[in-house]
Design a protein around this motif. Structure first.
Motif, PDB file in Angstrom:
ATOM      1  N   GLU A 172       0.824  -1.213   0.000  1.00 24.60           N
ATOM      2  CA  GLU A 172       0.000   0.000   0.000  1.00 24.60           C
ATOM      3  C   GLU A 172       0.854   1.257   0.000  1.00 24.60           C
ATOM      4  O   GLU A 172       0.576   2.225  -0.708  1.00 24.60           O
ATOM      5  CB  GLU A 172      -0.960   0.012   1.209  1.00 24.60           C
ATOM      6  N   GLU A 173       1.939   1.257   0.778  1.00 24.77           N
ATOM      7  CA  GLU A 173       2.829   2.418   0.822  1.00 24.77           C
ATOM      8  C   GLU A 173       3.546   2.597  -0.523  1.00 24.77           C
ATOM      9  O   GLU A 173       3.734   3.710  -0.994  1.00 24.77           O
ATOM     10  CB  GLU A 173       3.855   2.270   1.947  1.00 24.77           C
TER      11      GLU A 173
ATOM     12  N   MET B 193       1.139   4.181  -2.880  1.00 24.31           N
ATOM     13  CA  MET B 193       0.971   5.586  -2.541  1.00 24.31           C
ATOM     14  C   MET B 193       2.160   6.413  -3.032  1.00 24.31           C
ATOM     15  O   MET B 193       1.989   7.466  -3.640  1.00 24.31           O
ATOM     16  CB  MET B 193       0.826   5.747  -1.026  1.00 24.31           C
TER      17      MET B 193
ATOM     18  N   GLU C 142       2.052   6.815  -6.839  1.00 21.53           N
ATOM     19  CA  GLU C 142       1.045   7.813  -7.230  1.00 21.53           C
ATOM     20  C   GLU C 142       1.534   9.224  -6.948  1.00 21.53           C
ATOM     21  O   GLU C 142       1.323  10.140  -7.743  1.00 21.53           O
ATOM     22  CB  GLU C 142      -0.284   7.552  -6.509  1.00 21.53           C
TER      23      GLU C 142
END
Length: 175
Positions: free
Chosen positions: A134-135, A138, A141
């Motif tokens: 998830e990191e 992120m 992005e």
């Protein structure tokens, strides 16, 4: 490009003529317009508006636009925008018609390029920091990249997360 500028209900001043010629000569960058082409421009004045009509014969067809506006110079700008759109559409039609010929010429050009040695253009060193998926997504992005390299916390191995063309994300893990 040559110009034929005519005024109806208005006399065409030297400033108007210069502005029209400057704006229309910008269209010469497109291959559809010859230097010997004569652009016919008619400027009309009405009580509440100015109208400009532009007709340009090209190799493929005739470009024509009429724009009515309160300000003549704004009308000229709008007319140029419309003409550029028409030129773009004509070029697209031409490229669709001659797609196979263009593809063959690109294939021949690519074969010439492949004969030369391919050399890396840029080399970059990346430190793969430890983080979870998830990191990594992120950070990818936030950077605006299409992929991100990191060290997975769970497996302690190098992984690459990437954006898929059809949406979503993909993950490449190393062994």
């Amino acid at each position: 490009m040559k110009f034929e500028i005519v005024g109806k209900n208005v006399s065409v001043t030297e400033g108007m003529r210069a502005k029209i010629e400057k704006k229309l000569s910008f269209l010469e960058k497109y291959l559809l317009i010859d230097p010997s082409t004569t652009a016919r421009v008619v400027v009309r004045t009405y009580p509440l508006a100015q109208k400009i009509e532009v007709t340009i014969p090209t190799k493929v067809g005739t470009l024509r636009t009429e724009v009515e506006h309160e300000d003549l110079y704004a009308a000229i700008d709008l007319a140029i925008d419309k003409l550029e759109d028409q030129i773009r559409r004509q070029k697209t039609r031409l490229s669709r018609r001659h797609k196979e010929k263009l593809a063959l010429s690109f294939i021949e050009e690519d074969e010439e390029v492949l004969k030369q040695e391919d050399v890396a253009v840029r080399t970059k060193t990346v430190k793969a920091e430890k983080m979870d998926l998830e990191e990594a997504i992120m950070r990818m992005e936030m950077l605006g990249h299409s992929f991100f390299i990191y060290t997975d916390e769970e497996t302690d191995s190098i992984a690459v997360v990437y954006k898929r063309k059809n949406g979503g994300y993909g993950l490449l893990e190393t062994e």
